[in-house]
Design a protein around this motif. Structure first.
Motif, PDB file in Angstrom:
ATOM      1  N   GLN A 110      -9.579 -13.883   5.494  1.00  0.00           N
ATOM      2  CA  GLN A 110      -8.377 -14.054   4.683  1.00  0.00           C
ATOM      3  C   GLN A 110      -8.678 -13.830   3.208  1.00  0.00           C
ATOM      4  OE1 GLN A 110      -7.479 -18.008   6.237  1.00  0.00           O
ATOM      5  NE2 GLN A 110      -5.528 -17.257   7.063  1.00  0.00           N
ATOM      6  N   VAL A 111      -9.845 -14.299   2.774  1.00  0.00           N
ATOM      7  CA  VAL A 111     -10.252 -14.070   1.382  1.00  0.00           C
ATOM      8  C   VAL A 111     -10.381 -12.571   1.115  1.00  0.00           C
ATOM      9  CG1 VAL A 111     -12.113 -14.357  -0.313  1.00  0.00           C
ATOM     10  CG2 VAL A 111     -11.433 -16.285   1.134  1.00  0.00           C
ATOM     11  N   LEU A 112     -11.062 -11.858   1.994  1.00  0.00           N
ATOM     12  CA  LEU A 112     -11.291 -10.425   1.809  1.00  0.00           C
ATOM     13  C   LEU A 112      -9.982  -9.644   1.812  1.00  0.00           C
ATOM     14  CD1 LEU A 112     -14.411  -9.869   4.111  1.00  0.00           C
ATOM     15  CD2 LEU A 112     -14.368 -10.201   1.632  1.00  0.00           C
ATOM     16  N   ASN A 113      -9.015 -10.113   2.598  1.00  0.00           N
ATOM     17  CA  ASN A 113      -7.732  -9.414   2.701  1.00  0.00           C
ATOM     18  C   ASN A 113      -6.713  -9.870   1.657  1.00  0.00           C
ATOM     19  OD1 ASN A 113      -7.362  -7.538   5.310  1.00  0.00           O
ATOM     20  ND2 ASN A 113      -8.822  -9.152   5.800  1.00  0.00           N
ATOM     21  N   SER A 114      -7.083 -10.830   0.821  1.00  0.00           N
ATOM     22  CA  SER A 114      -6.143 -11.333  -0.176  1.00  0.00           C
ATOM     23  C   SER A 114      -5.950 -10.364  -1.332  1.00  0.00           C
ATOM     24  CB  SER A 114      -6.610 -12.696  -0.706  1.00  0.00           C
ATOM     25  OG  SER A 114      -7.880 -12.592  -1.324  1.00  0.00           O
ATOM     26  N   TYR A 115      -6.852  -9.370  -1.466  1.00  0.00           N
ATOM     27  CA  TYR A 115      -6.716  -8.336  -2.492  1.00  0.00           C
ATOM     28  C   TYR A 115      -6.864  -6.962  -1.858  1.00  0.00           C
ATOM     29  CZ  TYR A 115      -7.020 -12.025  -5.971  1.00  0.00           C
ATOM     30  OH  TYR A 115      -6.777 -13.151  -6.712  1.00  0.00           O
ATOM     31  N   GLY A 123     -10.705  -4.915   9.970  1.00  0.00           N
ATOM     32  CA  GLY A 123     -11.955  -4.488  10.585  1.00  0.00           C
ATOM     33  C   GLY A 123     -12.482  -3.156  10.086  1.00  0.00           C
ATOM     34  N   THR A 124     -11.691  -2.427   9.305  1.00  0.00           N
ATOM     35  CA  THR A 124     -12.134  -1.142   8.758  1.00  0.00           C
ATOM     36  C   THR A 124     -12.572  -1.333   7.311  1.00  0.00           C
ATOM     37  OG1 THR A 124     -10.603   0.073  10.172  1.00  0.00           O
ATOM     38  CG2 THR A 124     -11.508   1.253   8.285  1.00  0.00           C
ATOM     39  N   ASP A 160      -4.840   7.457  -4.964  1.00  0.00           N
ATOM     40  CA  ASP A 160      -4.076   8.261  -4.003  1.00  0.00           C
ATOM     41  C   ASP A 160      -4.803   8.373  -2.666  1.00  0.00           C
ATOM     42  OD1 ASP A 160      -2.002   8.844  -5.848  1.00  0.00           O
ATOM     43  OD2 ASP A 160      -3.220  10.436  -6.726  1.00  0.00           O
ATOM     44  N   GLN A 161      -6.086   8.557  -2.724  1.00  0.00           N
ATOM     45  CA  GLN A 161      -6.849   8.791  -1.501  1.00  0.00           C
ATOM     46  C   GLN A 161      -6.808   7.568  -0.582  1.00  0.00           C
ATOM     47  OE1 GLN A 161     -11.211   9.558  -1.810  1.00  0.00           O
ATOM     48  NE2 GLN A 161     -10.682  11.554  -0.984  1.00  0.00           N
ATOM     49  N   GLY A 162      -6.412   7.810   0.666  1.00  0.00           N
ATOM     50  CA  GLY A 162      -6.320   6.705   1.619  1.00  0.00           C
ATOM     51  C   GLY A 162      -5.357   5.632   1.184  1.00  0.00           C
ATOM     52  N   TYR A 163      -4.206   6.056   0.592  1.00  0.00           N
ATOM     53  CA  TYR A 163      -3.195   5.132   0.072  1.00  0.00           C
ATOM     54  C   TYR A 163      -3.778   4.195  -0.989  1.00  0.00           C
ATOM     55  CZ  TYR A 163      -0.695   6.771   4.206  1.00  0.00           C
ATOM     56  OH  TYR A 163      -0.105   7.557   5.162  1.00  0.00           O
ATOM     57  N   GLY A 164      -4.818   4.640  -1.665  1.00  0.00           N
ATOM     58  CA  GLY A 164      -5.449   3.849  -2.712  1.00  0.00           C
ATOM     59  C   GLY A 164      -6.689   3.109  -2.256  1.00  0.00           C
ATOM     60  N   TYR A 165      -6.838   2.909  -0.944  1.00  0.00           N
ATOM     61  CA  TYR A 165      -8.000   2.185  -0.434  1.00  0.00           C
ATOM     62  C   TYR A 165      -9.273   3.033  -0.457  1.00  0.00           C
ATOM     63  CZ  TYR A 165      -4.569  -1.137   1.425  1.00  0.00           C
ATOM     64  OH  TYR A 165      -3.544  -2.058   1.551  1.00  0.00           O
ATOM     65  N   GLY A 166      -9.133   4.348  -0.489  1.00  0.00           N
ATOM     66  CA  GLY A 166     -10.289   5.220  -0.421  1.00  0.00           C
ATOM     67  C   GLY A 166     -10.503   5.745   0.988  1.00  0.00           C
ATOM     68  N   ILE A 167     -11.728   6.176   1.275  1.00  0.00           N
ATOM     69  CA  ILE A 167     -12.026   6.767   2.573  1.00  0.00           C
ATOM     70  C   ILE A 167     -12.598   5.714   3.526  1.00  0.00           C
ATOM     71  CG2 ILE A 167     -12.379   9.093   1.657  1.00  0.00           C
ATOM     72  CD1 ILE A 167     -15.366   8.607   1.712  1.00  0.00           C
ATOM     73  N   ASP A 168     -12.398   5.928   4.806  1.00  0.00           N
ATOM     74  CA  ASP A 168     -12.941   5.070   5.860  1.00  0.00           C
ATOM     75  C   ASP A 168     -14.438   5.353   5.968  1.00  0.00           C
ATOM     76  OD1 ASP A 168     -13.806   3.970   8.260  1.00  0.00           O
ATOM     77  OD2 ASP A 168     -12.153   4.738   9.456  1.00  0.00           O
ATOM     78  N   VAL A 169     -15.271   4.335   5.658  1.00  0.00           N
ATOM     79  CA  VAL A 169     -16.721   4.549   5.672  1.00  0.00           C
ATOM     80  C   VAL A 169     -17.448   3.630   6.656  1.00  0.00           C
ATOM     81  CG1 VAL A 169     -16.821   5.445   3.322  1.00  0.00           C
ATOM     82  CG2 VAL A 169     -17.038   2.980   3.713  1.00  0.00           C
ATOM     83  N   GLY A 170     -16.711   2.814   7.417  1.00  0.00           N
ATOM     84  CA  GLY A 170     -17.403   1.942   8.359  1.00  0.00           C
ATOM     85  C   GLY A 170     -16.509   0.849   8.899  1.00  0.00           C
ATOM     86  N   VAL A 171     -17.144  -0.165   9.497  1.00  0.00           N
ATOM     87  CA  VAL A 171     -16.434  -1.314  10.054  1.00  0.00           C
ATOM     88  C   VAL A 171     -17.092  -2.594   9.550  1.00  0.00           C
ATOM     89  CG1 VAL A 171     -15.656  -0.096  12.114  1.00  0.00           C
ATOM     90  CG2 VAL A 171     -17.850  -1.292  12.152  1.00  0.00           C
TER      91      VAL A 171
END
Length: 306
Positions: free
Chosen positions: A41-46, A76-77, A89-100
């Protein structure tokens, strides 16, 4: 008489039972503890966690953390913005998928597509700051949380200007102002900024505009410095120290993520350069490992007057 006693006895038992029952409920309610917030929850709060490389500590490093400007944790991503070009812009602002990633208590496990598995102990330092410590490499990273719609992307570019300049193979001059005296730099059409310090970390060319960037002849080489401008976060001083030819001084500003401006105070001329040959980073071998400003200063030969 017996009937009355029996009624009174039953009434007393009922009152006693009711009293005990009520007391038990009150005790149970007083012991209820609100559920603690989980690490996930902490990690997903931002939306974005800025990797504050200037506050990293330790003797080692984690490659995928050292290359990232921001990281994000989404169901999980594990996402990362490894480039300034396209950030937001890239990845809706999150960037690229680099792992799990997985979480347990305050332990974060990340399996990176290139660098493999790393485990971090996580400490929450404030409402929007966490510290990730990796025991195996004895290194900690400070992450600062932001939402995408309030993140200061302009400040990010200027704070990491060395890396932005290096995200294109070269910069091509596309505009020269009418104002300004004729000077030697008018003839230079390409400038490239290279990683690392020491000699030869910039080069320039007088090849014609539109030339194939793979076939450019580099007329000049030298050392460059970028310095802060007192009183503003959104402007830099740029010094180009040409081998055997002396220095040129500019005010450097970022127009957008593929256009920069050089203002040449000695002539009063403004130049604009367009990035050519975008370099996307996913692993350290493709580009740079971010260093703190103090580490960058140690590798740069001081040649500016600022």
């Amino acid at each position: 008489m017996k009937t009355t006693k029996l009624f009174l006895a039953l009434s007393f038992i009922a009152i006693l039972f009711t009293s005990c029952y009520t007391e038990t409920v009150i005790v149970e309610e007083s012991n209820i503890t609100p559920p603690a917030i989980t690490l996930n929850q902490v990690l997903n709060s931002y939306d974005l966690w800025y990797v504050d490389i200037n506050r990293s500590q330790g003797s080692g490093y984690i490659p995928f953390m050292q290359i990232a400007f921001t990281v994000s944790f989404n169901n999980g991503t594990f996402h990362a913005n490894n480039n300034l070009v396209g950030i937001g812009d890239q990845g809706y602002g999150y960037g690229i998928d680099v792992g799990v990633y997985n979480t347990g208590n305050f332990v974060l496990d990340v399996t990176h597509d290139i660098d493999g598995f790393s485990r971090f102990e996580v400490t929450q330092r404030s409402a929007n700051e966490i510290e990730l410590y990796n025991y195996a490499n004895d290194v900690s990273y400070i992450l600062v949380g932001y939402q995408r719609n309030t993140f200061d992307y302009n400040a990010l570019f200027y704070d990491n200007i060395h890396y932005f300049l290096q995200e294109y193979t070269t910069w091509e001059k596309v505009f020269t102002s009418q104002e300004g005296a004729i000077n030697e730099f008018d003839n230079e059409n390409f400038v490239a900024f290279l990683p690392g310090g020491g000699d030869g970390n910039f080069r320039s060319s007088q090849d014609q505009n539109g030339s194939n960037i793979n076939n450019i002849y580099w007329d000049y080489t030298g050392i460059y410095n970028v310095d802060d401008v007192p009183g503003t976060q959104y402007l830099k001083y740029l010094t180009l120290d040409y081998d055997f030819l002396g220095n040129e001084y500019f005010e450097l500003s970022v127009i957008d993520d593929n256009t920069i401006s050089f203002y040449h105070p000695s002539s009063g001329t403004t130049y604009e350069f367009l990035g050519r040959g975008y370099i996307q980073y996913k692993k350290p071998g493709e580009g740079k490992l971010r260093k703190s400003n103090k580490e960058i200063a140690k590798t740069m030969t001081k040649i500016s007057k600022f």
